[in-house]
Design an enzyme around this catalytic site. Structure first.
Site, short mmCIF file in Angstrom:
data_model
loop_
_atom_site.label_atom_id
_atom_site.label_comp_id
_atom_site.label_asym_id
_atom_site.label_seq_id
_atom_site.Cartn_x
_atom_site.Cartn_y
_atom_site.Cartn_z
CG HIS A 1 -2.06 0.92 1.13
ND1 HIS A 1 -1.97 2.25 1.41
CD2 HIS A 1 -3.33 0.69 0.71
CE1 HIS A 1 -3.15 2.81 1.19
NE2 HIS A 1 -3.99 1.89 0.76
CG ASP B 1 -8.42 -4.44 -2.54
OD1 ASP B 1 -9.63 -4.27 -2.45
OD2 ASP B 1 -7.63 -3.56 -2.89
N1 ACO Z 1 4.23 -7.49 -4.94
C1 ACO Z 1 5.58 -7.46 -5.11
N2 ACO Z 1 6.35 -6.37 -4.91
C2 ACO Z 1 5.72 -5.25 -4.52
C3 ACO Z 1 4.32 -5.19 -4.32
C4 ACO Z 1 3.58 -6.38 -4.55
N3 ACO Z 1 2.25 -6.40 -4.37
N4 ACO Z 1 3.95 -3.95 -3.95
C5 ACO Z 1 5.10 -3.24 -3.90
N5 ACO Z 1 6.17 -4.02 -4.24
C6 ACO Z 1 7.59 -3.62 -4.22
C7 ACO Z 1 7.94 -2.78 -5.44
O1 ACO Z 1 8.40 -3.58 -6.51
C8 ACO Z 1 9.04 -1.91 -4.87
O2 ACO Z 1 10.21 -2.68 -4.78
P1 ACO Z 1 11.67 -1.98 -5.00
O3 ACO Z 1 11.81 -1.00 -3.88
O4 ACO Z 1 12.63 -3.11 -4.94
O5 ACO Z 1 11.61 -1.33 -6.35
C9 ACO Z 1 8.58 -1.63 -3.44
O6 ACO Z 1 7.78 -2.78 -3.08
C10 ACO Z 1 7.77 -0.35 -3.29
O7 ACO Z 1 6.67 -0.42 -4.20
P2 ACO Z 1 6.07 0.79 -5.01
O8 ACO Z 1 5.55 0.29 -6.31
O9 ACO Z 1 7.05 1.91 -5.04
O10 ACO Z 1 4.87 1.19 -4.07
P3 ACO Z 1 3.65 2.10 -4.46
O11 ACO Z 1 3.29 2.86 -3.22
O12 ACO Z 1 3.93 2.91 -5.68
O13 ACO Z 1 2.51 1.05 -4.84
C11 ACO Z 1 0.63 -0.38 -4.71
C12 ACO Z 1 1.46 0.70 -3.99
C13 ACO Z 1 0.17 0.13 -6.09
C14 ACO Z 1 -0.63 -0.66 -3.87
C15 ACO Z 1 1.49 -1.66 -4.85
O14 ACO Z 1 1.88 -2.12 -3.58
C16 ACO Z 1 0.77 -2.76 -5.62
O15 ACO Z 1 0.78 -2.75 -6.84
N6 ACO Z 1 0.11 -3.73 -4.89
C17 ACO Z 1 -0.66 -4.75 -5.54
C18 ACO Z 1 -2.02 -4.19 -5.96
C19 ACO Z 1 -2.94 -3.97 -4.80
O16 ACO Z 1 -3.10 -4.83 -3.93
N7 ACO Z 1 -3.62 -2.80 -4.81
C20 ACO Z 1 -4.59 -2.44 -3.78
C21 ACO Z 1 -4.17 -1.21 -3.08
S1 ACO Z 1 -5.23 -0.89 -1.74
C22 ACO Z 1 -6.62 -0.20 -2.41
O17 ACO Z 1 -6.65 0.40 -3.42
C23 ACO Z 1 -7.85 -0.42 -1.65
#
Ligand code: ACO
Length: 439
Positions: free
Chosen positions: A315, A373
């Site tokens: 998140h 979720d």
């Molecule tokens: N699986 C694997 N790796 C992940 C995940 C994941 N679900 N989420 C984040 N990471 C990693 C990224 O690759 C990144 O790694 P790095 O530092 O080595 O490059 C690090 O964790 C930080 O991630 P960001 O993408 O910079 O985080 P951001 O805040 O931009 O993204 C998001 C947040 C979009 C929710 C992301 O965690 C994601 O895509 N999760 C899966 C989708 C999801 O569950 N969405 C629901 C969100 S809650 C809602 O809307 C109710």
């Protein structure tokens, strides 16, 4: 430390020195809780500089009194009340009232609010024809975007955004009609007749009735499922300046009507990185299939060359367990017990996936915890909703949050059209070359 609610208080200054050596000062403002902010509204005028923050990683886009999140602590509060308290003791319409009005209602206020919502649940009969323009296999979110946007073509008497009364009527209409429209989208996809709202049922019961009842037999709402649904609605009611709420605010900042703004919010919510994630969690669990394949999928999630991500994990704000996921985890067991599907293989798989991921250094170091979720999809599936309806339910519940933020913005005298700037990296000025001279 919690401070008093009210106008932000100045608390120091930040000095900026530009390339020419000229310095300028910007006030640091303190709200009632959370990080302080640097007020850089005069930065461009004073220095000719913009700030650069794609994705709003460190930018507060507005001032708000509705919801507070502390992502490090895993804390979510609406108008000062913790989400755990609201989900345990409150009901959905009470939370709606709180979000819209700032305080929990008295008995009299609650009765009046429930009555006005109940009296607006029917949709204009002409709207039923609008549905017939969609293919039967249309995604219900596609229908939601279209039909909610189309409400502005049906309710002309609540489009004047400068009139406080019309804004109130539009808000009530949106909250009241969203379950009816969501249920119609579902019934249309099933090829079943639309079920009209029933005024003797409460908000959640009425929704379940419109979804699951058919004209040829009686349908009795199971109170355990109604309670779980109410909890899901409460947990999704608002979440501060997330992507869809910011979309609603941005659309509203131009003076667009409330129905159009909420349709924009629904469109944004549909994305798999936002509200579409609960649908994606189920697809992912189905794809994983059995617990022995979890390590393979975790490796894929960690591989930067693989676009696969663990859906329902991570998140932007929570760097701790999402408090909504904690409540839903409990609710999930109650619902599956009630439905007699306690040994649901998908739930077992989800819990095993959660256990392994939370022990994996990749997820631990990045503070990637299950989000709301992760469990909502399992509950909704057990209740009988197809996966395509999951995000629709999220949109239904979030409508009150969008409406509350839209109203807060409309009532803010300092509100301006949202117009971000950019760091331009395209071609510098060049002369037009006539077609036959190019090459
Ligand atoms: N699986 C694997 N790796 C992940 C995940 C994941 N679900 N989420 C984040 N990471 C990693 C990224 O690759 C990144 O790694 P790095 O530092 O080595 O490059 C690090 O964790 C930080 O991630 P960001 O993408 O910079 O985080 P951001 O805040 O931009 O993204 C998001 C947040 C979009 C929710 C992301 O965690 C994601 O895509 N999760 C899966 C989708 C999801 O569950 N969405 C629901 C969100 S809650 C809602 O809307 C109710």
């Amino acid at each position: 430390m919690a401070g008093q609610s009210g106008a932000p208080r100045p608390n120091g200054k930040v000095t900026v020195t530009d390339a020419s050596g000229k310095t300028s000062e910007y006030p640091i403002l303190e709200g009632s809780m959370g990080p302080q902010v640097v007020d850089i509204r005069s930065l461009y005028r004073e220095t000719g500089l913009f700030t650069f923050d794609p994705g709003f990683m460190a930018t507060a886009s507005c001032e708000s009194k509705i919801t507070y999140i502390d992502g490090d602590e895993g804390m979510l509060m609406h108008r000062g009340y913790s989400i755990e308290d609201l989900a345990e003791h409150g009901d959905y319409l009470e939370v709606c009232y709180l979000l819209l009005n700032g305080d929990l209602p008295t008995v009299e206020e609650k009765t009046k609010f429930e009555h006005s919502i109940t009296m607006h649940t029917m949709v204009h009969e002409q709207l039923t024809h609008f549905f017939r323009g969609f293919r039967r296999d249309a995604h219900p979110m596609a229908i939601m975007v279209g039909v909610v946007g189309a409400l502005s073509a049906f309710y002309h008497d609540s489009l004047d955004i400068s009139d406080q009364h019309q804004r109130h009527v539009a808000s009530i209409r949106l909250i009241a009609k969203m379950p009816t429209i969501a249920a119609m989208a579902y019934k249309y996809s099933m090829g079943q007749p639309f079920i009209y709202p029933r005024n003797n049922l409460n908000y959640v019961e009425n929704f379940l009735h419109m979804i699951f009842a058919v004209p040829c037999e009686d349908y009795h709402v199971n109170p355990v499922l109604a309670r779980a649904m109410s909890r899901i609605f409460i947990l999704h009611a608002d979440h501060e300046q997330n992507a869809s709420t910011s979309t609603v605010r941005l659309a509203g900042s131009s003076g667009a009507n409330p129905f159009a703004c909420i349709a924009a919010g629904i469109a944004c919510l549909w994305g798999p990185a936002h509200g579409g994630a609960n649908e994606a969690v189920l697809s992912m669990l189905n794809e994983i299939g059995t617990a022995d394949r979890i390590p393979e999928f975790l490796e894929r999630a960690k591989d930067k060359d693989d676009p696969f991500r663990l859906m329902g994990f991570g998140h932007r704000v929570y760097k701790n367990y999402d408090p909504r996921a904690a409540v839903l985890r409990k609710s999930c067991h109650e619902v599956l017990d009630e439905l007699g599907v306690k040994n649901e293989p998908l739930l077992k798989l989800a819990m095993e996936l959660e256990r392994i991921a939370l022990e994996d250094p990749y997820f631990v170091e990045r503070k990637l915890f299950p989000n709301v979720d992760f469990y909502s999809g399992i509950i909704l599936r057990a209740m009988g909703f197809p996966t395509t309806m999951f995000t629709v339910l999220f949109a239904l519940a979030r409508t009150v949050g969008w409406v509350a933020h839209w109203n807060e913005m409309m009532e803010d005298p300092s509100q301006k059209i949202g117009r971000p700037r950019q760091l331009y990296t395209g071609e510098a000025r060049r002369d037009y070359v006539p077609l036959h001279q190019r090459g």
